[in-house]
Write a protein that holds these residues in place. Structure first.
Motif, PDB file in Angstrom:
ATOM      1  N   ALA A  47       0.840  -1.194   0.000  1.00 13.92           N
ATOM      2  CA  ALA A  47       0.000   0.000   0.000  1.00 13.92           C
ATOM      3  C   ALA A  47       0.876   1.246   0.000  1.00 13.92           C
ATOM      4  N   SER A  48       0.377   2.301  -0.591  1.00 20.44           N
ATOM      5  CA  SER A  48       1.142   3.548  -0.631  1.00 20.44           C
ATOM      6  C   SER A  48       1.329   4.137   0.768  1.00 20.44           C
ATOM      7  N   ASP A  49       0.441   3.782   1.706  1.00 18.62           N
ATOM      8  CA  ASP A  49       0.577   4.286   3.077  1.00 18.62           C
ATOM      9  C   ASP A  49       1.322   3.309   3.990  1.00 18.62           C
ATOM     10  N   SER A  50       1.991   2.337   3.392  1.00 17.65           N
ATOM     11  CA  SER A  50       2.794   1.376   4.142  1.00 17.65           C
ATOM     12  C   SER A  50       3.936   2.114   4.841  1.00 17.65           C
ATOM     13  N   PRO A  51       4.135   1.868   6.145  1.00 20.43           N
ATOM     14  CA  PRO A  51       5.199   2.577   6.859  1.00 20.43           C
ATOM     15  C   PRO A  51       6.584   2.124   6.420  1.00 20.43           C
ATOM     16  N   MET A  52       7.487   3.079   6.368  1.00 22.80           N
ATOM     17  CA  MET A  52       8.871   2.786   5.995  1.00 22.80           C
ATOM     18  C   MET A  52       9.715   2.653   7.259  1.00 22.80           C
ATOM     19  N   THR A  53      10.698   1.763   7.187  1.00 22.78           N
ATOM     20  CA  THR A  53      11.650   1.580   8.269  1.00 22.78           C
ATOM     21  C   THR A  53      13.058   1.679   7.684  1.00 22.78           C
ATOM     22  N   GLU A  54      14.016   1.950   8.533  1.00 20.05           N
ATOM     23  CA  GLU A  54      15.414   2.087   8.109  1.00 20.05           C
ATOM     24  C   GLU A  54      15.847   0.903   7.253  1.00 20.05           C
ATOM     25  N   GLY A  55      16.374   1.184   6.059  1.00 20.65           N
ATOM     26  CA  GLY A  55      16.915   0.152   5.180  1.00 20.65           C
ATOM     27  C   GLY A  55      15.911  -0.583   4.315  1.00 20.65           C
ATOM     28  N   ARG A  56      14.629  -0.260   4.434  1.00 19.81           N
ATOM     29  CA  ARG A  56      13.616  -0.961   3.637  1.00 19.81           C
ATOM     30  C   ARG A  56      13.802  -0.666   2.156  1.00 19.81           C
ATOM     31  N   CYS A  57      13.574  -1.670   1.326  1.00 24.08           N
ATOM     32  CA  CYS A  57      13.691  -1.545  -0.129  1.00 24.08           C
ATOM     33  C   CYS A  57      12.310  -1.672  -0.762  1.00 24.08           C
ATOM     34  N   ILE A  58      11.959  -0.699  -1.590  1.00 26.37           N
ATOM     35  CA  ILE A  58      10.704  -0.765  -2.329  1.00 26.37           C
ATOM     36  C   ILE A  58      10.987  -0.459  -3.792  1.00 26.37           C
ATOM     37  N   PHE A  59      10.034  -0.827  -4.635  1.00 26.02           N
ATOM     38  CA  PHE A  59      10.201  -0.674  -6.077  1.00 26.02           C
ATOM     39  C   PHE A  59       8.926  -0.140  -6.696  1.00 26.02           C
ATOM     40  N   THR A  60       9.080   0.623  -7.798  1.00 26.55           N
ATOM     41  CA  THR A  60       7.919   1.128  -8.534  1.00 26.55           C
ATOM     42  C   THR A  60       7.498   0.147  -9.624  1.00 26.55           C
ATOM     43  N   ASP A  61       8.365  -0.789  -9.968  1.00 32.58           N
ATOM     44  CA  ASP A  61       8.043  -1.896 -10.868  1.00 32.58           C
ATOM     45  C   ASP A  61       8.395  -3.186 -10.146  1.00 32.58           C
ATOM     46  N   SER A  62       7.702  -4.250 -10.444  1.00 32.05           N
ATOM     47  CA  SER A  62       7.973  -5.514  -9.761  1.00 32.05           C
ATOM     48  C   SER A  62       9.437  -5.930  -9.940  1.00 32.05           C
ATOM     49  N   PRO A  63      10.123  -6.248  -8.837  1.00 30.68           N
ATOM     50  CA  PRO A  63      11.529  -6.642  -8.941  1.00 30.68           C
ATOM     51  C   PRO A  63      11.709  -8.051  -9.489  1.00 30.68           C
ATOM     52  N   ARG A  64      10.644  -8.758  -9.771  1.00 28.44           N
ATOM     53  CA  ARG A  64      10.734 -10.133 -10.287  1.00 28.44           C
ATOM     54  C   ARG A  64      10.512 -10.168 -11.772  1.00 28.44           C
TER      55      ARG A  64
END
Length: 64
Positions: A47-64
């Motif tokens: 979700a766009s409102d998912s909380p971020m934590t130090e070092g978390r990795c997110i992507f705008t396109d599927s990393p798979r």
């Protein structure tokens, strides 16, 4: 705190959401805000409102 968006380091404030991180990433790189889904490092949609934590990795396109 430092997080990663599309494998690029992004500095965001404590309490930021995934969307906040993507906005900072887009501002730093000079690209338009993507309209698609956001993904975690395992390829799961988050979700766009998912909380971020130090070092978390997110992507705008599927990393798979």
């Amino acid at each position: 705190m430092l997080v990663y968006v599309n494998n690029d380091k992004v500095s965001i404030f404590v309490g930021a959401t995934a969307l906040d991180a993507v906005r900072r990433y887009c501002t730093d790189t000079g690209i338009a805000l993507p309209e698609g889904e956001l993904y975690d490092a395992y390829g799961n949609v988050i979700a766009s409102d998912s909380p971020m934590t130090e070092g978390r990795c997110i992507f705008t396109d599927s990393p798979r």
